[in-house]
Motif scaffolding. Structure first.
Motif, PDB file in Angstrom:
ATOM      1  N   LEU A  21     -59.536  52.382  55.161  1.00  0.00           N
ATOM      2  CA  LEU A  21     -58.447  51.558  54.636  1.00  0.00           C
ATOM      3  C   LEU A  21     -58.278  50.293  55.477  1.00  0.00           C
ATOM      4  N   CYS A  24     -61.283  48.023  54.711  1.00  0.00           N
ATOM      5  CA  CYS A  24     -61.225  47.399  53.391  1.00  0.00           C
ATOM      6  C   CYS A  24     -60.119  46.353  53.306  1.00  0.00           C
ATOM      7  N   THR A  25     -59.014  46.573  54.006  1.00  0.00           N
ATOM      8  CA  THR A  25     -57.947  45.570  54.023  1.00  0.00           C
ATOM      9  C   THR A  25     -58.420  44.299  54.707  1.00  0.00           C
ATOM     10  N   GLY A 148     -57.174  48.765  49.784  1.00  0.00           N
ATOM     11  CA  GLY A 148     -57.500  47.712  50.743  1.00  0.00           C
ATOM     12  C   GLY A 148     -57.873  46.403  50.083  1.00  0.00           C
ATOM     13  N   VAL A 151     -54.617  44.929  48.621  1.00  0.00           N
ATOM     14  CA  VAL A 151     -53.636  44.470  49.607  1.00  0.00           C
ATOM     15  C   VAL A 151     -54.211  43.386  50.512  1.00  0.00           C
ATOM     16  N   GLY A 152     -55.523  43.453  50.776  1.00  0.00           N
ATOM     17  CA  GLY A 152     -56.142  42.538  51.733  1.00  0.00           C
ATOM     18  C   GLY A 152     -55.910  41.066  51.436  1.00  0.00           C
ATOM     19  N   VAL A 155     -52.408  40.108  52.332  1.00  0.00           N
ATOM     20  CA  VAL A 155     -52.263  39.999  53.787  1.00  0.00           C
ATOM     21  C   VAL A 155     -52.878  38.699  54.280  1.00  0.00           C
ATOM     22  N   LEU A 175     -57.284  44.526  62.567  1.00  0.00           N
ATOM     23  CA  LEU A 175     -57.490  45.604  61.595  1.00  0.00           C
ATOM     24  C   LEU A 175     -58.829  46.316  61.824  1.00  0.00           C
TER      25      LEU A 175
END
Length: 390
Positions: A21, A24-25, A148, A151-152, A155, A175
């Motif tokens: 996770l 992948c983020t 991820g 959301v990535g 972010v 991360l």
């Protein structure tokens, strides 16, 4: 020989999944921000964006089979921890980039590090799964990928807005450092083989036929996600992002609710049915040029996507001994890379010549061909010597 626990959600499995996770983020953040870095500080154009973003795929494609062989010879843990650590250093190295050439070099090295981490992760995941539950393990673990990647970019955009590109590179490195620390909590899962053993194959033959089906499924999804927003806008669906949102939601729900299905039915039959659902969905999208047709077809495609990869990996890992899971994972990953890169390219050429609906129909034909190929195979197949299974 050590037996695998009957419980799937062990501390090692959770650590590996949360590590994925974090990875992948970070990947999603870089995917969203790198084009702006190329066209902004580096003053590049669309071609430069393509070169920079695509550079990592070159080394990833080449090195995945080698990483698989290394994982079978020397273990999963060194590649997991080393790959994530190298990724963290390389992302932090973006702080020193001042021209496109150096960015391309970094992206090439990122692809190499990704190959180490991802292939070792697949092999470790199969090792950690209780006997006969590899498909379930992949279904749950793959949620990290979808969360991820979703959301990535959010972010990355938030970090870019608050602290510029330096904040994105630093945040991504943090991360990935977290991913490395969590990977370090995963014990070595490769069991030593007693006596002499043949070197694991560079391209595992047990993967080749299932891999063709996987290639077809990944290629049509790659092409669909590239052109679905344009198609949505052209048929009057202003909220085009709902198409990809629906796709991701259906995949996550199916992989959560039906996580055990790939281990309870013949996996290649499930993979063939998944490709059939994908073909039906794409045909519906092409034949019914409306918001209703697009959303219904997207849902059908997402159902197929949800089951295809777990089913293929369940079939593959049930047919190879534990000592060759790295080689199998590396080979399967090559088909994924080819699909992700080749699908948009192929469908882009078709769309350019005949329009987007024609591209979707071509994708439907590709998925249907894969379904026929997998469905034609006998259910029973050669399995590894039970003495090799934990």
């Amino acid at each position: 020989m050590r037996r695998r626990p009957d419980t799937l959600f062990t501390p090692a499995f959770v650590a590996l999944t949360v590590s994925d996770l974090a990875y992948c983020t970070a990947t999603g953040a870089l995917l969203g921000v790198t084009p702006f870095f190329v066209t902004g500080p580096l003053d590049g154009g669309p071609a430069a964006v393509g070169v920079a973003v695509g550079a990592s795929g070159v080394t990833t494609l080449v090195l995945r089979p080698l990483a698989g062989r290394w994982a079978d010879r020397h273990g999963r843990r060194p590649l997991l921890v080393g790959g994530a650590s190298l990724l963290a250093v390389l992302v932090l190295g973006h702080l020193l980039v001042t021209d496109l050439a150096w960015l391309v070099v970094l992206r090439l090295l990122l692809g190499a590090a990704e190959a180490l981490y991802v292939v070792a992760g697949f092999a470790a995941l199969a090792d950690l799964a209780p006997a006969g539950r590899a498909g379930e393990a992949l279904s749950y673990n793959s949620l990290a990928l979808y969360v991820g990647i979703a959301v990535g970019p959010v972010v990355g955009q938030a970090l870019l807005g608050s602290g510029g590109f330096a904040a994105v590179w630093a945040g991504g490195a943090v991360l990935l450092a977290v991913a490395a620390l969590l990977a370090a909590r995963v014990p070595e899962t490769l069991e030593p083989v007693s006596g002499p053993s043949a070197a694991p194959p560079l391209l595992h033959p047990a993967v080749l036929l299932p891999g063709i089906g996987l290639l077809a499924g990944v290629a049509v999804v790659g092409g669909f996600t590239a052109f679905a927003p344009l198609h949505a806008a052209r048929i009057g669906l202003d909220a085009w992002s709902t198409v990809l949102g629906l796709f991701g939601l259906v995949v996550v729900v199916c992989r959560t609710v039906f996580a055990t299905l790939p281990d309870r039915v013949p996996p290649l039959r499930l993979a063939a049915a998944a490709l059939g659902a994908s073909a039906a969905g794409l045909t519906l999208v092409a034949a019914v040029p409306s918001a209703e047709g697009l959303l219904a077809g997207t849902a059908s495609l997402a159902v197929g996507t949800a089951f295809l990869t777990p089913a293929v990996f369940a079939a593959v890992f049930s047919r190879v001994p534990p000592s060759q899971r790295g080689s199998a994972a590396g080979t399967a990953s090559v088909f994924i890379d080819l699909g992700l890169g080749g699908g948009p390219l192929l469908l882009g050429l078709v769309a350019s010549a005949g329009g987007i609906p024609a591209a979707f129909l071509t994708a439907a034909g590709l998925a249907a061909g894969g379904a026929v190929l997998l469905a034609s195979r006998p259910v029973a197949g050669a399995r590894p010597d039970p003495r090799e299974l934990r």
